[in-house]
Design a protein around this motif. Sequence first.
Motif, PDB file in Angstrom:
ATOM      1  N   GLN A  12       0.892  -0.571  -0.054  1.00  0.00           N
ATOM      2  CA  GLN A  12      -0.156   0.165  -0.190  1.00  0.00           C
ATOM      3  C   GLN A  12       0.634   1.017  -0.160  1.00  0.00           C
ATOM      4  N   VAL A  13       1.809   1.054   0.194  1.00  0.00           N
ATOM      5  CA  VAL A  13       2.706   2.684   0.361  1.00  0.00           C
ATOM      6  C   VAL A  13       4.427   1.855   0.055  1.00  0.00           C
ATOM      7  N   ALA A  14       4.270   1.658  -1.277  1.00  0.00           N
ATOM      8  CA  ALA A  14       5.428   1.174  -2.065  1.00  0.00           C
ATOM      9  C   ALA A  14       6.378   2.864  -2.773  1.00  0.00           C
ATOM     10  N   GLU A  15       5.885   3.974  -2.298  1.00  0.00           N
ATOM     11  CA  GLU A  15       6.580   5.333  -1.928  1.00  0.00           C
ATOM     12  C   GLU A  15       7.649   4.629  -1.593  1.00  0.00           C
ATOM     13  N   LEU A  16       7.400   4.925   0.401  1.00  0.00           N
ATOM     14  CA  LEU A  16       7.810   4.276   1.763  1.00  0.00           C
ATOM     15  C   LEU A  16       8.446   3.435   0.774  1.00  0.00           C
ATOM     16  N   ALA A  17       8.544   2.307   0.202  1.00  0.00           N
ATOM     17  CA  ALA A  17       9.421   1.569   0.593  1.00  0.00           C
ATOM     18  C   ALA A  17      10.908   1.562  -0.673  1.00  0.00           C
TER      19      ALA A  17
END
Length: 469
Positions: free
Chosen positions: A205-210
């Motif tokens: 859900q939070v690909a940009e954080l990964a």
Amino acid sequence: MGELAPTVAFLTGAPTQGRIGVGWRTLRGLLGRPAETPTLTVAEVDTHLGDVATTSGSGSAARRSELLSHLLARATSAEQDFLLRLLTGELRQGALEGVMIEAIATATGVPGDLVRRAVMLSGGLAETAAAAASGGREALLAFRLELGRPVRPMLASPAESLDQAVEGIAEPIVEYKLDGARIQVHRDGDEVHVYTRTLREVTRQVAELADLVRGLPCASVVLDGETLALTDDGRPRPFQETMSRFGSTREEQVKALLLRPYFFDCLHLDGTDLLDASLRERREALHRVAGEHVIPGEVAPSDPAALLESSLDAGHEGVMVKDPDTPYAAGRRGRAWLKVKPSHTLDLVVLAAEWGHGRRTGYLSNLHLGARDPDGGEPIMVGKTFKGLTDELLEWQTRRFPELQRGSDDWTVHLRPELVVEIELDGVQTSTRYPGGVALRFARVLRYRPDKEAADADTIDAVTAMLRG
């Protein structure tokens, strides 16, 4: 020994399988005539629930119902009641954790602090109990931080004032307190995992954080922090908008509402575990690896009040005051971390809601609010409020609350104690009206906290402590 882990899990209201995907109404519908004599064992129930949890595919709903019906048919009346509450959260998952930690320590002859540390690292009481019983102290010492397995988070206690928070700390660390969602990120090479406060994985859900963590200057790292969505001018968006990202993987939503991380702790860096290091040392590692993504703050600020004002001016909640000489330890560890906010807030459990009148006719409105019993009993009622409820929240409550219903009368729907709501208040006063012996003054709803469980709510002790204010 084989029954120890599920026994501990059952006693704390947390089956080893987690949620099995069957709701309250379905379970109530499966109840039949109870067995006359008890024949079920803990191991049999655990195995049976495992079969239910792993059933999937075409016809899985009917198969799960069949398995549960068979299990309930073998249960006595008392056992049926226990199973129903266990599987629907009525045993208040995690509420008895402190009691169980001391019980494990007493039963196995190991120090309570060692049990508590093993729970933090293993993520569960059941695994810790089994290890303590089979291998004692040495087995618990063998628990280590593992990349890809979330660590239970360290939490902050509320401070009565900024002066009270910094008192007695020679060089306090004062950081912004953000109105965001807690995250813990693990990186091992190119593999990254992102977890919530409740240890739920939300990497997809939070690909940009990964992606951001994957680009940090390290080979492996574990970071603790907050994330939130910002407006174009850099101010925090409403908490609900940030939390909406944790329930969706839609690419268009990712592009429309990017999350910004702010890290405040480093638990591991390039092969070195830092849990037992002082916060001072952990912050040095944090600044080396996270750079511009470190949360704003200062060590021993000359004017802590100015830092608090700066945080509030930027749209944040307040500040955190931390003791630089403390290690990382799950839960609220005395005065190690203190939160300072200009307004009083409490995280309370919604116990019931009353049907509204006038403009609110047809909506579930006035909330009954409870504080957590630190001894693991039912939440203790401390007040009611309908203030702060928007039309959107009224509509949501009226749709959602019947799903959690465990009883009702003409005026009130009583709920299973699962929902946590953040309440703003002027303070508390002594009162004989509610079982807690106190009543909330000018309470209003700020927001619901889907990132928290009932076990995370404030205790009755925290509420009564506000009388001193």
